[in-house]
Design a protein around this motif. Structure first.
Motif, PDB file in Angstrom:
ATOM      1  N   ARG A 166      -6.577  -0.956  -3.773  1.00 51.38           N
ATOM      2  CA  ARG A 166      -6.681   0.138  -3.514  1.00 51.38           C
ATOM      3  C   ARG A 166      -5.819  -0.075  -5.007  1.00 51.38           C
ATOM      4  O   ARG A 166      -5.426  -0.832  -5.589  1.00 51.38           O
ATOM      5  N   LEU A 172       0.710  -1.442   0.023  1.00 50.38           N
ATOM      6  CA  LEU A 172       0.082   0.055   0.271  1.00 50.38           C
ATOM      7  C   LEU A 172       0.978   1.532  -0.047  1.00 50.38           C
ATOM      8  O   LEU A 172       0.376   2.444  -0.761  1.00 50.38           O
ATOM      9  N   CYS A 194      -8.374   7.686  -7.234  1.00 52.78           N
ATOM     10  CA  CYS A 194      -7.815   6.172  -6.503  1.00 52.78           C
ATOM     11  C   CYS A 194      -8.914   6.353  -5.372  1.00 52.78           C
ATOM     12  O   CYS A 194     -10.026   6.664  -5.570  1.00 52.78           O
ATOM     13  N   LYS A 195      -9.017   4.906  -4.965  1.00 54.53           N
ATOM     14  CA  LYS A 195     -10.351   4.065  -4.985  1.00 54.53           C
ATOM     15  C   LYS A 195     -10.289   2.818  -4.222  1.00 54.53           C
ATOM     16  O   LYS A 195      -9.078   2.659  -4.769  1.00 54.53           O
ATOM     17  N   MET A 196     -10.875   2.433  -2.865  1.00 59.03           N
ATOM     18  CA  MET A 196     -11.208   1.198  -2.422  1.00 59.03           C
ATOM     19  C   MET A 196     -12.118   0.346  -3.930  1.00 59.03           C
ATOM     20  O   MET A 196     -12.747  -0.129  -4.109  1.00 59.03           O
ATOM     21  N   GLU A 241       1.286   4.960  -2.767  1.00 55.41           N
ATOM     22  CA  GLU A 241       0.944   5.551  -2.346  1.00 55.41           C
ATOM     23  C   GLU A 241       1.875   6.421  -3.136  1.00 55.41           C
ATOM     24  O   GLU A 241       1.610   7.294  -3.518  1.00 55.41           O
ATOM     25  N   GLY A 291      -3.255  -1.052  -9.572  1.00 57.05           N
ATOM     26  CA  GLY A 291      -4.082  -1.938  -8.544  1.00 57.05           C
ATOM     27  C   GLY A 291      -2.824  -2.571  -7.893  1.00 57.05           C
ATOM     28  O   GLY A 291      -2.343  -3.429  -8.085  1.00 57.05           O
TER      29      GLY A 291
END
Length: 120
Positions: free
Chosen positions: A33, A11, A26-28, A15, A44
């Motif tokens: 992610r 993660l 960006c989104k889940m 980032e 992703g």
């Protein structure tokens, strides 16, 4: 089959690699992610890996460098390649690949959202 959630290391890699562009979102997604441009995903996380959407020649090049075809739960996602884990520690080298992915996807037509189906 249970998927492993991305750990803090992958993660953090994700980032650090998100391009600073106003068209990037960006989104889940399924506990992972993802990064999109114009509604199309270009990068992703999956478990402890980073996947990039690339054109055919770049996919072959990244696979020759140790990347693997992205096939979550046995289902191949044709345009996606997992970044070699040896490259995850090299921000500059990985950034070049992320730039190639975002440029490839940014050239695609924007994804049009489908209207929601009426509830029954």
């Amino acid at each position: 089959m249970k998927m492993e959630k991305p750990g803090s290391e992958i993660l953090a890699v994700f980032e650090r690699q998100v391009p600073d562009r106003p068209d990037v979102e960006c989104k889940m997604m399924f506990g992972a992610r993802g990064a999109w441009v114009n509604g199309n995903m270009f990068m992703g996380t999956f478990e402890q890996d980073l996947a990039l959407r690339l054109p055919e020649d770049a996919r072959a090049e990244l696979q020759a460098a140790g990347g693997q075809q992205f096939a979550p739960m046995g289902r191949t996602m044709r345009e996606y390649v997992l970044v070699p884990r040896t490259m995850l520690a090299d921000d500059a080298r990985r950034a070049e690949w992320v730039d190639r992915a975002v440029d490839f996807v940014a050239a695609m037509p924007p994804k049009v959202k489908k209207p929601k189906a009426p509830r029954r």
